[in-house]
Write a protein that holds these residues in place. Structure first.
Motif, PDB file in Angstrom:
ATOM      1  N   LEU A  95       0.868  -1.168   0.000  1.00 37.12           N
ATOM      2  CA  LEU A  95       0.000   0.000   0.000  1.00 37.12           C
ATOM      3  C   LEU A  95       0.907   1.221   0.000  1.00 37.12           C
ATOM      4  N   GLY A  96       1.244   1.675  -1.179  1.00 40.77           N
ATOM      5  CA  GLY A  96       2.152   2.805  -1.327  1.00 40.77           C
ATOM      6  C   GLY A  96       3.484   2.509  -0.660  1.00 40.77           C
ATOM      7  N   ASP A  97       4.027   3.498   0.044  1.00 47.31           N
ATOM      8  CA  ASP A  97       5.291   3.320   0.758  1.00 47.31           C
ATOM      9  C   ASP A  97       5.055   3.280   2.271  1.00 47.31           C
ATOM     10  N   SER A  98       3.867   2.808   2.667  1.00 46.66           N
ATOM     11  CA  SER A  98       3.462   2.834   4.071  1.00 46.66           C
ATOM     12  C   SER A  98       4.041   1.701   4.898  1.00 46.66           C
ATOM     13  N   GLU A  99       4.713   0.753   4.243  1.00 42.65           N
ATOM     14  CA  GLU A  99       5.183  -0.477   4.887  1.00 42.65           C
ATOM     15  C   GLU A  99       4.017  -1.372   5.318  1.00 42.65           C
ATOM     16  N   LEU A 100       2.818  -1.047   4.817  1.00 36.64           N
ATOM     17  CA  LEU A 100       1.680  -1.949   4.928  1.00 36.64           C
ATOM     18  C   LEU A 100       1.550  -2.719   3.619  1.00 36.64           C
ATOM     19  N   PHE A 101       1.234  -3.994   3.732  1.00 35.30           N
ATOM     20  CA  PHE A 101       1.093  -4.848   2.561  1.00 35.30           C
ATOM     21  C   PHE A 101      -0.220  -5.617   2.657  1.00 35.30           C
ATOM     22  N   ILE A 102      -0.817  -5.876   1.501  1.00 32.84           N
ATOM     23  CA  ILE A 102      -2.003  -6.725   1.435  1.00 32.84           C
ATOM     24  C   ILE A 102      -1.590  -8.082   0.863  1.00 32.84           C
ATOM     25  N   LEU A 103      -1.824  -9.136   1.619  1.00 33.23           N
ATOM     26  CA  LEU A 103      -1.600 -10.486   1.114  1.00 33.23           C
ATOM     27  C   LEU A 103      -2.886 -10.917   0.437  1.00 33.23           C
ATOM     28  N   GLU A 104      -2.857 -11.017  -0.882  1.00 31.10           N
ATOM     29  CA  GLU A 104      -4.053 -11.319  -1.663  1.00 31.10           C
ATOM     30  C   GLU A 104      -4.373 -12.808  -1.565  1.00 31.10           C
ATOM     31  N   LEU A 105      -5.482 -13.103  -0.915  1.00 30.72           N
ATOM     32  CA  LEU A 105      -5.882 -14.493  -0.690  1.00 30.72           C
ATOM     33  C   LEU A 105      -7.235 -14.804  -1.321  1.00 30.72           C
ATOM     34  N   SER A 106      -7.750 -13.878  -2.133  1.00 33.74           N
ATOM     35  CA  SER A 106      -9.134 -13.988  -2.581  1.00 33.74           C
ATOM     36  C   SER A 106      -9.280 -14.099  -4.086  1.00 33.74           C
ATOM     37  N   ASN A 107      -8.305 -14.701  -4.739  1.00 31.66           N
ATOM     38  CA  ASN A 107      -8.351 -14.832  -6.188  1.00 31.66           C
ATOM     39  C   ASN A 107      -8.854 -16.189  -6.659  1.00 31.66           C
ATOM     40  N   PRO A 109     -11.755 -19.622  -6.623  1.00 35.75           N
ATOM     41  CA  PRO A 109     -13.091 -19.798  -7.198  1.00 35.75           C
ATOM     42  C   PRO A 109     -14.213 -19.097  -6.462  1.00 35.75           C
ATOM     43  N   SER A 110     -14.146 -18.987  -5.122  1.00 37.29           N
ATOM     44  CA  SER A 110     -15.247 -18.367  -4.389  1.00 37.29           C
ATOM     45  C   SER A 110     -14.921 -16.956  -3.923  1.00 37.29           C
ATOM     46  N   LEU A 111     -13.758 -16.437  -4.295  1.00 34.19           N
ATOM     47  CA  LEU A 111     -13.338 -15.062  -4.007  1.00 34.19           C
ATOM     48  C   LEU A 111     -13.070 -14.802  -2.532  1.00 34.19           C
ATOM     49  N   ALA A 112     -12.697 -15.850  -1.784  1.00 33.33           N
ATOM     50  CA  ALA A 112     -12.406 -15.693  -0.359  1.00 33.33           C
ATOM     51  C   ALA A 112     -11.141 -16.464  -0.001  1.00 33.33           C
ATOM     52  N   PHE A 113     -10.513 -16.075   1.111  1.00 31.40           N
ATOM     53  CA  PHE A 113      -9.236 -16.679   1.497  1.00 31.40           C
ATOM     54  C   PHE A 113      -9.358 -18.173   1.752  1.00 31.40           C
ATOM     55  N   LYS A 114     -10.555 -18.637   2.062  1.00 38.36           N
ATOM     56  CA  LYS A 114     -10.715 -20.045   2.406  1.00 38.36           C
ATOM     57  C   LYS A 114     -10.515 -20.968   1.207  1.00 38.36           C
ATOM     58  N   ASP A 115     -10.546 -20.408  -0.004  1.00 40.00           N
ATOM     59  CA  ASP A 115     -10.252 -21.215  -1.193  1.00 40.00           C
ATOM     60  C   ASP A 115      -8.851 -21.812  -1.131  1.00 40.00           C
ATOM     61  N   VAL A 116      -7.909 -21.071  -0.531  1.00 40.80           N
ATOM     62  CA  VAL A 116      -6.512 -21.513  -0.556  1.00 40.80           C
ATOM     63  C   VAL A 116      -6.367 -22.879   0.100  1.00 40.80           C
ATOM     64  N   ALA A 117      -7.052 -23.079   1.217  1.00 40.60           N
ATOM     65  CA  ALA A 117      -7.006 -24.375   1.887  1.00 40.60           C
ATOM     66  C   ALA A 117      -8.048 -25.332   1.337  1.00 40.60           C
ATOM     67  N   MET A 118      -9.224 -24.819   1.011  1.00 40.89           N
ATOM     68  CA  MET A 118     -10.322 -25.699   0.624  1.00 40.89           C
ATOM     69  C   MET A 118     -10.063 -26.397  -0.712  1.00 40.89           C
ATOM     70  N   GLN A 119      -9.397 -25.727  -1.618  1.00 41.47           N
ATOM     71  CA  GLN A 119      -9.067 -26.388  -2.880  1.00 41.47           C
ATOM     72  C   GLN A 119      -8.148 -27.588  -2.638  1.00 41.47           C
ATOM     73  N   PHE A 120      -7.228 -27.438  -1.690  1.00 39.12           N
ATOM     74  CA  PHE A 120      -6.377 -28.571  -1.328  1.00 39.12           C
ATOM     75  C   PHE A 120      -7.218 -29.698  -0.736  1.00 39.12           C
ATOM     76  N   LEU A 121      -8.160 -29.353   0.141  1.00 43.57           N
ATOM     77  CA  LEU A 121      -9.005 -30.389   0.738  1.00 43.57           C
ATOM     78  C   LEU A 121      -9.772 -31.164  -0.315  1.00 43.57           C
ATOM     79  N   GLY A 122     -10.280 -30.460  -1.331  1.00 47.85           N
ATOM     80  CA  GLY A 122     -11.008 -31.163  -2.388  1.00 47.85           C
ATOM     81  C   GLY A 122     -10.166 -32.236  -3.038  1.00 47.85           C
ATOM     82  N   HIS A 123      -8.918 -31.909  -3.341  1.00 47.18           N
ATOM     83  CA  HIS A 123      -8.022 -32.871  -3.997  1.00 47.18           C
ATOM     84  C   HIS A 123      -7.590 -33.988  -3.044  1.00 47.18           C
ATOM     85  N   ILE A 124      -7.253 -33.624  -1.801  1.00 43.81           N
ATOM     86  CA  ILE A 124      -6.733 -34.637  -0.880  1.00 43.81           C
ATOM     87  C   ILE A 124      -7.850 -35.556  -0.396  1.00 43.81           C
TER      88      ILE A 124
END
Length: 473
Positions: A95-107, A109-124
């Motif tokens: 976020l500019g030069d504020s030393e704040l960062f956004i970790l994008e976790l919502s890209n 299928p469902s547009l939420a951070f829980k996809d990152v783990a849930m997609q793994f669960l589907g496969h495993i």
């Protein structure tokens, strides 16, 4: 790696066993017998790895009952750019030069951070069930995002049915539509007359009925499932290395928190040796966790005292994964943890003030803060104006608490929770315009909805599950 319960010493088996079992037979949560750690030299060998390869290195010590080649294949299938719309999977943006960062976790299928783990669960899940020739009936509870992430991950999985409870009328219109518009033979949406904690309590009650659970192959995808927490720990490593810090330098993380799974994943990463300084537990008006980290007293709130807020996925009065944290704080003392949770179940607080356990909490690096509706509107507006970045209300809670606790010279990583399109009413209130949504979700609120309303009654829920499974033949 063997697994044990937070409430007892019984051997729960290995990873594949706890993957399918949900709650332990004694009502506790599965935990590894020990937590492997990386030395500073070993950490440096992880720097620069592609996401699937980093996930393998972080997760492999906990998943040693699946052949190495198969686990690598599953992780590469899970963390693919076409699934997460980025070659980085979880990009880190300043976020500019504020030393704040956004970790994008919502890209995903469902547009939420829980996809990152849930997609793994589907496969495993699919892999383990196929290897064992078994079926699984997932019973889950959602305050908004777990449900859609789970359902999108389990679409077309022949050996898995999903029964997902959500609080009737307590999700955003977009969240409801994401779940209820699915007309799939293995997806059953249940709108419960109650709040999220009621949904969560029913899931636990069904899991506690060992006979029913065994007869109907009941499993879990909530963050009570260890695989969820483990998969989420990976993106803390990914974010840390993306900062390009000197070896051993600290980074702080601010995590919007309701059920404590996401921030506990960060604590797991820290316990594995990742140089995390502060882990900020960012709450909304339902500030049970903030109350604990501020005072040393954890007092569960009954359903009638859980407020409906503009960051609804955090409208929780009893954080399930908090039990895992307290278990580690005690040095893996299961009898102590069990005693505390008996107190919680009987309406008594967990009071650590003046104890060695409270000293351990203060030494753990976790601290907290609270945000309000007015706060999150202001934060959404400021971030949009100053940095040209539109964020959702939960992420705004995390950014605000991150700003309050920022340390000079130490980067603050704020974990994104969802895309703003999932909460467009609040975002529009803040900035005066409707956030863009991916084209595939245009008009989703107008689609036919498929769900059943049930009372807050465990016997009625059990009968519903039996009825639907019988209908599938």
């Amino acid at each position: 790696m063997k697994y044990v319960s937070t409430r007892g010493t019984a051997d729960l088996g290995r990873f594949s066993d706890v993957l399918l079992s949900g709650l332990a037979p004694d009502g506790g949560l599965a935990m590894p017998e020990s937590i492997p750690t990386f030395t500073s030299t070993e950490l440096e060998t992880l720097r620069g790895l592609a996401y699937p390869d980093l996930a393998f290195r972080v997760m492999r010590p906990f998943i040693d009952d699946i052949p190495e080649a198969d686990l690598k294949r599953l992780l590469h299938a899970t963390y693919a750019p076409e699934v997460f719309h980025s070659k980085d999977i979880t990009p880190l943006t300043p976020l500019g030069d504020s030393e704040l960062f956004i970790l994008e976790l919502s890209n995903g299928p469902s547009l939420a951070f829980k996809d990152v783990a849930m997609q793994f669960l589907g496969h495993i899940f699919e892999y383990v069930l196929e290897a064992r020739g078994e079926q699984l009936n997932i019973l889950g509870a959602t305050s908004g995002d777990t449900g859609s992430a789970a359902e999108y991950a389990m679409l077309g999985k022949a050996r898995v049915n999903v029964f997902m409870l959500s609080p009737h009328g307590r999700m955003s219109a977009f969240q409801q539509a994401q779940m209820f518009s699915l007309a799939e033979p293995n997806i059953f949406n249940i709108a419960l007359e109650g709040v999220f904690d009621d949904c969560q309590d029913l899931v636990k009650a069904v899991n506690a009925d060992a006979d029913f659970k065994a007869r109907h192959d009941i499993g879990a995808v909530n963050s009570i499932n260890w695989a969820r927490v483990l998969a989420q720990a990976v993106y803390y490593f990914k974010a840390y290395f993306a900062l390009n810090l000197a070896p051993g330098a600290q980074a702080d993380f601010s995590v919007p928190s309701g059920n404590f799974g996401n921030v506990f994943a960060g604590y797991l990463a820290k316990s594995m040796g990742l140089p995390i300084g502060q882990l900020l537990v960012a709450t909304n008006e339902n500030d049970v966790l903030n109350e604990f980290f501020s005072t040393g007293v954890y007092h569960v709130r009954p359903a009638q005292r859980v407020a409906a807020t503009s960051s609804p996925s955090m409208d929780i009065g009893k954080a399930s994964n908090f039990e895992r944290y307290l278990y580690l704080i005690t040095g893996s003392d299961a009898p102590q943890t069990h005693g505390w949770w008996q107190d919680v179940g009987e309406g008594r607080p967990v009071d650590l003030r003046g104890s060695a356990h409270w000293d351990a909490v203060k030494a753990s690096g976790l601290t907290s803060g609270r945000s309000t509706h007015a706060d999150r509107l202001d934060t959404i507006r400021r971030v949009d104006r100053q940095y040209g970045r539109l964020i959702d209300p939960h992420t705004a809670d995390g950014v605000l608490i991150g700003e309050r606790h920022q340390r000079p010279g130490v980067p603050m990583v704020c974990l994104e929770t969802a895309l703003p399109a999932k909460f467009e009413e609040t975002v529009q209130e803040a900035v005066g315009r409707v956030p863009k949504r991916p084209e595939r979700f245009e008009g989703i609120e107008g689609l036919e909805k498929h769900f059943d309303v049930l009372p807050n009654d465990v016997d009625r829920l059990k009968a519903y599950v039996v009825e639907k499974l019988a209908g599938k033949g």
